[in-house]
Design an enzyme around this catalytic site. Sequence first.
Site, PDB file in Angstrom:
ATOM      1  N   GLY A  58       0.824  -1.209   0.000  1.00 53.78           N
ATOM      2  CA  GLY A  58       0.000   0.000   0.000  1.00 53.78           C
ATOM      3  C   GLY A  58       0.851   1.250   0.000  1.00 53.78           C
ATOM      4  O   GLY A  58       2.008   1.239  -0.435  1.00 53.78           O
ATOM      5  N   VAL A 113       0.267   4.806   5.038  1.00 50.44           N
ATOM      6  CA  VAL A 113      -0.299   3.706   5.832  1.00 50.44           C
ATOM      7  C   VAL A 113       0.815   2.730   6.237  1.00 50.44           C
ATOM      8  O   VAL A 113       0.786   2.167   7.329  1.00 50.44           O
ATOM      9  CB  VAL A 113      -1.441   2.996   5.052  1.00 50.44           C
ATOM     10  N   GLY A 114       1.821   2.587   5.385  1.00 55.01           N
ATOM     11  CA  GLY A 114       2.954   1.702   5.700  1.00 55.01           C
ATOM     12  C   GLY A 114       3.597   2.065   7.033  1.00 55.01           C
ATOM     13  O   GLY A 114       3.947   1.206   7.832  1.00 55.01           O
ATOM     14  N   GLU A 138       5.571  -3.328   1.021  1.00 50.05           N
ATOM     15  CA  GLU A 138       5.639  -3.122  -0.436  1.00 50.05           C
ATOM     16  C   GLU A 138       4.930  -1.808  -0.712  1.00 50.05           C
ATOM     17  O   GLU A 138       3.701  -1.747  -0.740  1.00 50.05           O
ATOM     18  CB  GLU A 138       4.923  -4.278  -1.169  1.00 50.05           C
ATOM     19  N   CYS A 168       1.909   0.599  -9.164  1.00 49.15           N
ATOM     20  CA  CYS A 168       3.041   1.043  -8.333  1.00 49.15           C
ATOM     21  C   CYS A 168       4.334   1.099  -9.139  1.00 49.15           C
ATOM     22  O   CYS A 168       5.220   1.893  -8.868  1.00 49.15           O
ATOM     23  CB  CYS A 168       3.213   0.093  -7.155  1.00 49.15           C
TER      24      CYS A 168
HETATM   25  P1  NAD Z   1      -3.454   2.247   1.100  1.00 46.71           P
HETATM   26  O1  NAD Z   1      -2.198   2.347   1.880  1.00 46.71           O
HETATM   27  O2  NAD Z   1      -4.459   3.332   1.219  1.00 46.71           O
HETATM   28  O3  NAD Z   1      -4.247   0.892   1.518  1.00 46.71           O
HETATM   29  C1  NAD Z   1      -3.623  -0.366   1.521  1.00 46.71           C
HETATM   30  C2  NAD Z   1      -4.341  -1.275   2.510  1.00 46.71           C
HETATM   31  O4  NAD Z   1      -4.225  -0.746   3.826  1.00 46.71           O
HETATM   32  C3  NAD Z   1      -5.824  -1.465   2.264  1.00 46.71           C
HETATM   33  O5  NAD Z   1      -6.153  -2.827   2.435  1.00 46.71           O
HETATM   34  C4  NAD Z   1      -6.474  -0.605   3.333  1.00 46.71           C
HETATM   35  O6  NAD Z   1      -7.730  -1.104   3.764  1.00 46.71           O
HETATM   36  C5  NAD Z   1      -5.486  -0.671   4.460  1.00 46.71           C
HETATM   37  N1  NAD Z   1      -5.484   0.531   5.311  1.00 46.71           N
HETATM   38  C6  NAD Z   1      -5.899   1.785   4.973  1.00 46.71           C
HETATM   39  N2  NAD Z   1      -5.684   2.627   6.003  1.00 46.71           N
HETATM   40  C7  NAD Z   1      -5.126   1.899   6.990  1.00 46.71           C
HETATM   41  C8  NAD Z   1      -4.671   2.210   8.311  1.00 46.71           C
HETATM   42  N3  NAD Z   1      -4.747   3.433   8.778  1.00 46.71           N
HETATM   43  N4  NAD Z   1      -4.117   1.208   9.037  1.00 46.71           N
HETATM   44  C9  NAD Z   1      -4.021  -0.029   8.551  1.00 46.71           C
HETATM   45  N5  NAD Z   1      -4.446  -0.386   7.324  1.00 46.71           N
HETATM   46  C10 NAD Z   1      -4.995   0.563   6.546  1.00 46.71           C
HETATM   47  O7  NAD Z   1      -3.003   1.997  -0.400  1.00 46.71           O
HETATM   48  P2  NAD Z   1      -3.884   1.852  -1.733  1.00 46.71           P
HETATM   49  O8  NAD Z   1      -4.528   3.135  -2.078  1.00 46.71           O
HETATM   50  O9  NAD Z   1      -4.764   0.652  -1.653  1.00 46.71           O
HETATM   51  O10 NAD Z   1      -2.743   1.513  -2.799  1.00 46.71           O
HETATM   52  C11 NAD Z   1      -2.001   2.505  -3.442  1.00 46.71           C
HETATM   53  C12 NAD Z   1      -0.575   2.553  -2.947  1.00 46.71           C
HETATM   54  O11 NAD Z   1      -0.013   1.256  -2.883  1.00 46.71           O
HETATM   55  C13 NAD Z   1       0.328   3.326  -3.898  1.00 46.71           C
HETATM   56  O12 NAD Z   1       1.229   4.106  -3.160  1.00 46.71           O
HETATM   57  C14 NAD Z   1       1.076   2.240  -4.655  1.00 46.71           C
HETATM   58  O13 NAD Z   1       2.308   2.635  -5.187  1.00 46.71           O
HETATM   59  C15 NAD Z   1       1.239   1.212  -3.586  1.00 46.71           C
HETATM   60  N6  NAD Z   1       1.408  -0.115  -4.160  1.00 46.71           N
HETATM   61  C16 NAD Z   1       2.609  -0.737  -4.005  1.00 46.71           C
HETATM   62  C17 NAD Z   1       2.810  -1.984  -4.587  1.00 46.71           C
HETATM   63  C18 NAD Z   1       4.106  -2.721  -4.444  1.00 46.71           C
HETATM   64  O14 NAD Z   1       4.152  -3.877  -4.854  1.00 46.71           O
HETATM   65  N7  NAD Z   1       5.147  -2.139  -3.919  1.00 46.71           N
HETATM   66  C19 NAD Z   1       1.777  -2.579  -5.317  1.00 46.71           C
HETATM   67  C20 NAD Z   1       0.579  -1.904  -5.438  1.00 46.71           C
HETATM   68  C21 NAD Z   1       0.401  -0.679  -4.857  1.00 46.71           C
END
Ligand code: NAD
Length: 462
Positions: free
Chosen positions: A190, A194-195, A212, A246
Site C-alpha cells: 500500500g 499507511v505503511g 511493499e 506502483c
Molecule cells: P493504502 O495504503 O491506502 O491501503 C492499503 C491497505 O491498507 C488497504 O487494504 C487498506 O484497507 C489498508 N489501510 C488503509 N488505512 C489503513 C490504516 N490506517 N491502518 C491499517 N491499514 C490501513 O493503499 P492503496 O490506495 O490501496 O494503494 C495505493 C498505494 O499502494 C500506492 O502508493 C502504490 O504505489 C502502492 N502499491 C505498491 C505496490 C508494491 O508492490 N510495492 C503494489 C501496489 C500498490
Amino acid sequence: MQNDQFFPELEVLRDTFDRGITRDLGWRISQLHALQKFLIERQREIAVAVHHDFRKSAAETFLTETGYLRSEIRFALKHITSWMKPSRVSIPLIYQPSKASYFPEPYGVVLIIGAWNYPFNLCLAPLISSIAAGNCAVIKPSEHAPHSSALMAEGLSHYLDQSAIRVIEGGEQESRALLAERFGYIFFTGSRFVGREVMHAAARHLTPLTLELGGKCPCIVDESCDVRVAARRIVWAKFLNGGQTCLAPDYVLVHEKREAELLAFMREAITGFYGDDPRLSPDYPRIVNMEQFQRLEKLLAGSSVWSGGKSDPVERYIAPTILRGVTPASTVMQSEIFGPLLPVIAYGELSEALDIIRGVDEPLALYLFSSDTNVQDRVVRNSRSGGVCINDLLFQAAISRLPFGGLASSGFGAYHGKAGFDTFSYQRSVLCRSLYPDPGLRYPPYSWGKFMLLKRLVTFFQ
Ligand code: NAD
C-alpha cells in the site's frame, strides 16, 4: 492500541498451526493446487469483478492478475521440495563430533494486507509464498475494490482450507483492528503513509514485516535507443490499469535530441492503443474512486498538458495525458502520481538525469532505454531503486526467479518465487552434539594454562 474487535477465526488458525497441519508438504501442495483451481474455474468471475471495480479489460486482468498468479503457483509447485530442504553445514574441528543443519520454518499465522490496484495479485501472490512456506494466513483485501474483495472472500472459502486460510474484508478500521492482534509475520502492500502506521503496529508485538510501497519510478530515454519502441513500451506500461500501477513509469527523462521524436511516437502509440477517444476504448480503465479522481484533477489543473488532458467526473475518466514544462520543483514531481499523467522532462547530460533521480526518494523501479552498455552500467551504478528494467518496463516483476521489492521509502523485503518463500520463513538452526568426549577444558575454574590452551584452540581450530 485498543482493539474492540474480536476475530474468532484467528483462534482457529492458531490452533491449526500449532497442530502442525500446514507444515506438511502434502498440505502445502494441496492448497497451491486448490488456489490454482480457483483461478482457473473462477477466471470469468474474477475478470467481471475487476471490471466492475475500475473497468479494466479481461485481457489486462489475465495478463496482470490471474495469468501471473497461475505461473507463480506452477513455479512454487515445481520448486517447493528443494526450497524446504534442510542445509547441512560443516563443523569446525573444535566442535566435533557434532551434526549441524538449518532449515526454513514457517512463522505461524501471517497477515497479508493488500492494495486495491491489482486486487487479486497483491493478496494472492503473497498467499502463494505463505502457503509454500507452511503458514496459516489472514488476507485483508482493499475495500476500494469491493467486487474483487467480495469474490476473494466468497470464492476462496470454497477452495482453500478454512481452518488455515481466511479472508477478512473491511477497510481502515478492520485493518487497524487486525494489526492490534499478534501475528507471526505481516506483509503489507500500500501507500507510504499507511505503511508507517503498519510498521508502528508491528513494533508493538515485535512482529517482522515486509512493506511493499510505492514511489516515483523514473524512466530514462537515452540518445542511443530506438525511440519508437521505447515510446510504445512506455505508453503501454504507463496507461495500463489507468496509470494506477506502483511500478508504472512516474516520469520520463529524455535526451533533448530525442524529445520531439519521443513525444510524437508516444502520441501515435496512445491513439494506436486506445483510438482517437480513449473514453470509448474497452481497454482503458477508470480511476478507482472520487477521492483519487479529485487528487489527479488537481495535479492536472496545475500542469501544462501536451497531449490528452480531458476528464469526466461522472465516469471518473482521465485521458492518457502527457505533461510538458515540468521541472523537479513542479507539484506533480513532489509525490507519486499513481494515475494517467506522464511528465516528460528533457535533459542534456546523463548526469543531469541522474541528479534528478537522486533528488527524489528511492523508487520501486528504475527504467532505462539505451543501446549503449556504458550508459546502462553508469545508470545502474549511479542510482538506487528496488529493481531495474532496461529497454522495457514492468517485466522485472513478472519473472518468478527475480526477487521483487522496494528500497527504503518504496518499502523493504521481497517476494515472488524463492524470495517469497524465504520472506515467509525463518531459518532455524539445529546443532546436535555428541555427549562424549566431555573434556574439562571449557569448565571453570580457568587456570592461566587452561586459558592459554583455550585461546590457541579457538584461534587455530574454529
Ligand atoms: P493504502 O495504503 O491506502 O491501503 C492499503 C491497505 O491498507 C488497504 O487494504 C487498506 O484497507 C489498508 N489501510 C488503509 N488505512 C489503513 C490504516 N490506517 N491502518 C491499517 N491499514 C490501513 O493503499 P492503496 O490506495 O490501496 O494503494 C495505493 C498505494 O499502494 C500506492 O502508493 C502504490 O504505489 C502502492 N502499491 C505498491 C505496490 C508494491 O508492490 N510495492 C503494489 C501496489 C500498490
